[in-house]
Design an enzyme around this catalytic site. Structure first.
Site, short mmCIF file in Angstrom:
data_model
loop_
_atom_site.label_atom_id
_atom_site.label_comp_id
_atom_site.label_asym_id
_atom_site.label_seq_id
_atom_site.Cartn_x
_atom_site.Cartn_y
_atom_site.Cartn_z
N ASP A 109 4.41 -2.62 1.11
CA ASP A 109 4.23 -1.34 1.79
C ASP A 109 2.82 -0.83 1.46
O ASP A 109 2.15 -1.38 0.58
CB ASP A 109 5.30 -0.37 1.25
CG ASP A 109 5.32 0.97 1.97
OD1 ASP A 109 4.83 1.05 3.12
OD2 ASP A 109 5.82 1.94 1.38
N GLU A 118 -2.19 -0.79 4.22
CA GLU A 118 -3.20 -0.57 5.29
C GLU A 118 -4.62 -0.66 4.73
O GLU A 118 -5.50 -1.12 5.46
CB GLU A 118 -2.96 0.78 5.95
CG GLU A 118 -1.68 0.84 6.77
CD GLU A 118 -0.41 0.88 5.91
OE1 GLU A 118 -0.50 1.31 4.75
OE2 GLU A 118 0.64 0.45 6.40
N ASP A 145 7.41 4.14 9.54
CA ASP A 145 8.21 5.37 9.38
C ASP A 145 8.60 6.01 10.71
O ASP A 145 8.03 7.02 11.13
CB ASP A 145 7.47 6.37 8.50
CG ASP A 145 7.27 5.84 7.10
OD1 ASP A 145 7.98 4.89 6.73
OD2 ASP A 145 6.39 6.36 6.39
O1 MIG Z 1 4.52 7.09 1.53
O2 MIG Z 1 8.11 3.63 -0.64
O3 MIG Z 1 7.05 3.13 5.22
O4 MIG Z 1 9.58 2.52 4.24
O5 MIG Z 1 10.46 3.93 1.99
C1 MIG Z 1 5.84 6.60 1.67
C2 MIG Z 1 8.50 4.79 0.02
C3 MIG Z 1 5.89 5.21 1.09
C4 MIG Z 1 6.56 4.30 3.20
C5 MIG Z 1 7.36 3.23 3.85
C6 MIG Z 1 8.81 3.52 3.64
C7 MIG Z 1 9.11 3.60 2.17
C8 MIG Z 1 8.23 4.67 1.53
N1 MIG Z 1 6.82 4.37 1.77
#
Ligand code: MIG
Length: 784
Positions: free
Chosen positions: A407, A410, A484
């Site tokens: 996650d 980016e 999200d």
């Molecule tokens: O800023 O890890 O898209 O699936 O549950 C949020 C917490 C960070 C974003 C991800 C989401 C995940 C969440 N993450």
């Protein structure tokens, strides 16, 4: 976290007023063939034209230096030796392969590409390649009134992107994904054009911020990049499938995932303790609802430090992983790129001491605020750093973990720009350059490091990686979930064209958060979404912190029963899905397809957003609005049988289909077949019996398909341990024939035969299996 404030208006964009001045590439001064490359020296820059295959040609323009031909982050293949015939005159140079013809006009340099039928596919007229003082490069192409555009990776909005303008800049967007919300997490600067039944592709291999504009003009479109060189490939097609094969020839294909990864995943931000995870797993077993993976979101870590477990919440992760695996369930922990700035944290210490983090040119480490607080970011653009990160994953694989969830890659940073400072320098394997240039590939390289590491450590077992960010080629390492989304019906609707366009962008293993991530879901939405999820390539239910829990049993028995039926259905369809995943890994073809892929000649499919196909013979038409029990379904040419009711429908038109909450319409084309397994239990998910449902056709027709199976978890298939049957189904007035045309591989599955089940046999139709007529209508089967 940055909420969606008025900041989102991007005041910076308003400042660039005044005319935009482009410098055209200008006239050709000379051209020289060097091996398979044609180099053009033009007034305002140099151009290289290079054939990759008969059907793929690359064009590179550099206004400053010689065109760079070896710096691609996405293309790992080298050009084939393509035979080209050349016709040169004063005005034009024509270069022709078996499949493509290039007509290069010299004053000024303009390039036109035709297919092998002399049809124009890509053309330049008044405008061609150009650049601006600020380093931006742009290519203008003529737009035909019949052009429809697809692909572009992960975009909101509808399937057909004509009339849209898109940016590629990997962005963490928690703000609602609306039709105009752009860019999102993935950058795939590639599209497919469909024009009157014929398709071609264009891949703009530039990692800077890029833009595709099919909106500003009615007779041309353009693509541009903030920096770097023009570097694009034209893919000849002419079928959508051929374009996909060509695109994935360049950027690679998805490795065959382990079967468990194609099953149902349950996630939540977060299941916070070992106890909670055990309870959850137990509930699945007790409810007899299939689940293959449970995800651990950021709370499993000690203060959000990657490669750690919180000792209080997860006292014995190894035992947890082991015990769950006994139950048939795997654990997939999240791993973010940000490494907490903490001088007592070994990962941070190593990163600093061994010089592995992204730095400013002056030598200071770049720090950004993410979950762990101030954090440093590994420089994945460097082979040494990737190796280090790969090796670190032994922390997970040593305790039996086989899947990782990436996650925030980016990379996302909690600041105004939402990401790393673009002036940060990346090592880039010895050719240092800025984050401005490599932002879009940060996630791709993180994926590579993670996948390669796991693959090595798992010693022959297939790893699973899920990622949020990526660039063209991400399919080589990871499945992608679409970030999200929200628990809105609109987001269920939007997920269909989004996932279909990801599939058309070479990424077959994709899906949204089923039920919706943000906001509270509700019983009906979750139920309808789970029905769809059962047929989307990646199937994970995930929800955000502080939202209502949305496991399949959270809304009472009535809804649970329906969701259970569909999640189990996913497993019944596993033999069919797995064969399609095999096809995706071999040819790059998506598992979930827009109808236009199979019916490119049918304009009614060109922007069909609320239906999709699984493979080439199954149409899924889900209900995507609340309190709805009927919908119009467009069925393309052919006769179709609804899977559950057995009702027959003629194609080439719309039908009003009724579907109560417990039903999702699924149509199988007559004259074809689907492979079915069965649901046993969580602990034993392998089908003991495999059935081929043959939907007897009554006209003359032959359907050919491939059934594929193997052990589902190792790489033994690479050495021949698989079962591959090429099967043909022939339907005639007087007979239905099922023949195995060829059998490959030496894998011996648990089942000895495949039961053949003929559906809709007509009076007077005989059944012939492998050349033998079946007279007494006994149990029909094929030996394997
Ligand atoms: O800023 O890890 O898209 O699936 O549950 C949020 C917490 C960070 C974003 C991800 C989401 C995940 C969440 N993450």
């Amino acid at each position: 976290m940055l909420k969606d404030t008025s900041f989102a208006i991007h005041p910076g964009k308003e400042q660039q007023t005044g005319p935009v001045i482009y410098q055209d590439i200008g006239n050709v001064l000379k051209h020289t063939p060097v091996d398979n490359i044609y180099l053009f020296t033009c007034e305002n820059g140099d151009v290289a034209v290079q054939f990759y295959t008969d059907s793929i040609v690359r064009v590179v323009m550099n206004q400053k230096t010689e065109p760079k031909l070896h710096a691609s982050k996405a293309v790992h293949v080298t050009p084939e030796d393509v035979r080209i015939t050349e016709v040169n005159s004063e005005e034009v140079l024509k270069l022709k392969s078996n499949k493509l013809e290039l007509i290069i006009r010299k004053t000024p340099f303009r390039i036109t590409v035709k297919d092998d039928q002399d049809r124009l596919i890509v053309a330049e007229g008044e405008r061609g390649m150009a650049y601006r003082e600020n380093g931006e490069v742009t290519v203008f192409k003529e737009m035909n009134e019949n052009d429809h555009f697809y692909g572009f990776g992960e975009k909101s909005g509808y399937l057909d992107k004509r009339g849209e303008k898109y940016e590629m800049w990997n962005t963490d967007v928690y703000a609602p994904h609306n039709p105009e919300t752009d860019p999102l997490y993935e950058s795939i600067p590639y599209f497919m054009t469909l024009r009157q039944g014929r398709a071609h592709g264009l891949f703009f291999d530039n990692t800077f911020r890029t833009e595709f504009d099919m909106k500003s003009a009615s007779d041309y479109y353009s693509f541009s990049a903030e920096g770097g060189q023009v570097d694009y490939y034209v893919l000849a097609g002419p079928e959508p499938k051929a374009v996909l094969e060509q695109y994935t020839h360049l950027t690679g294909r998805m490795p065959l995932p382990p079967k468990w990864a194609i099953g149902y995943h349950q996630s939540r931000y977060s299941y916070k303790t070992e106890m909670e995870v055990r309870e959850l797993a137990k509930s699945f077993v007790e409810h007899d609802i299939p689940v293959d993976a449970i995800h651990l979101d950021i709370h499993y870590m000690n203060g959000y430090r990657v490669f750690t477990f919180d000792k209080e919440r997860f006292p014995n992760p190894e035992k947890l992983v082991y015990d769950l695996k006994e139950m048939g369930i795997r654990i997939v922990p999240i791993v973010d790129p940000g490494v907490k700035k903490d001088s007592e944290y070994p990962i941070y210490q190593e990163g600093v001491r061994e010089n592995l983090f992204c730095k400013y040119i002056e030598g200071d480490i770049y720090f950004g605020e993410v979950w762990p607080g101030e954090s440093a970011f590994p420089d994945f653009t460097d082979g040494n750093v990737r190796k280090w990160w790969s090796d670190k994953h032994a922390f997970y694989t040593n305790i039996g973990i086989e899947g990782i969830w990436n996650d925030m890659n980016e990379p996302a940073v909690f600041n105004e720009t939402k990401t790393m400072d673009v002036s940060v320098i990346h090592r880039n394997d010895g050719e240092p350059t800025t984050h401005r240039e490599l932002h879009n590939v940060y996630g791709l390289f993180m994926g590579q490091a993670t996948y390669d590491g796991m693959k090595e450590q798992l010693k022959g077992k297939r790893p699973f990686l899920l990622t949020r960010a990526g660039y063209a080629g991400v399919q080589r390492y990871a499945a992608v979930w679409t970030g999200d989304n929200r628990s809105f019906w609109e987001h269920l609707q939007m997920s269909l064209p989004m996932v279909m366009n990801m599939g058309l962008s070479g990424v077959p293993f994709t899906g949204p958060d089923v039920g919706g991530f943000a906001h509270d879901t509700n019983a009906e939405l979750l139920t309808r979404w789970t029905q769809v999820g059962a047929f989307t390539p990646y199937f994970r239910n995930h929800s955000a912190i502080e939202t209502r829990y949305q496991e399949p049993w959270q809304f009472g028995e009535k809804y649970e029963a329906i969701m259970k039926k569909y999640i189990q259905m996913r497993y019944k369809w596993m033999p069919q899905l797995y064969s399609l995943f095999f096809q995706a890994s071999k040819h790059g073809l998506p598992v979930m397809r827009p109808l236009l892929m199979e019916y490119p000649g049918d304009v009614k499919t060109y922007n069909l957003n609320d239906q999709f196909m699984i493979g080439d013979n199954v149409v899924i038409a889900p209900i995507l609005t609340p309190s709805t029990t009927a919908r119009a379904v467009y069925l393309p040419a052919g006769d179709w049988v609804e899977y559950t009711s057995g009702s027959m429908y003629t194609g080439g038109k719309q039908h009003l289909i009724h579907a109560k909450l417990e039903d999702m319409p699924i149509f199988v084309k007559k004259g074809t077949a689907v492979m079915q397994g069965e649901w046993n239990s969580n602990a034993d998910k392998t089908s003991k019996n495999i059935r081929m449902d043959v939907y007897a056709g009554d006209g003359n027709g032959t359907y050919v398909f491939t059934y594929y199976d193997d052990d589902g978890e190792t790489f033994a298939y690479e050495n021949g341990s698989y079962l591959k049957l090429d099967v043909e189904v022939i339907s005639n007035r007087d007979r239905v024939e099922v023949n195995v045309r060829s059998k490959d591989g030496d894998y011996v599955p648990g089942y000895k035969e495949i039961t053949v089940n003929i559906i809709g046999l007509k009076e007077g139709q005989n059944v012939i299996i492998n050349g033998e007529i079946n007279r007494d209508n006994d149990k029909l089967s094929l030996k394997v």
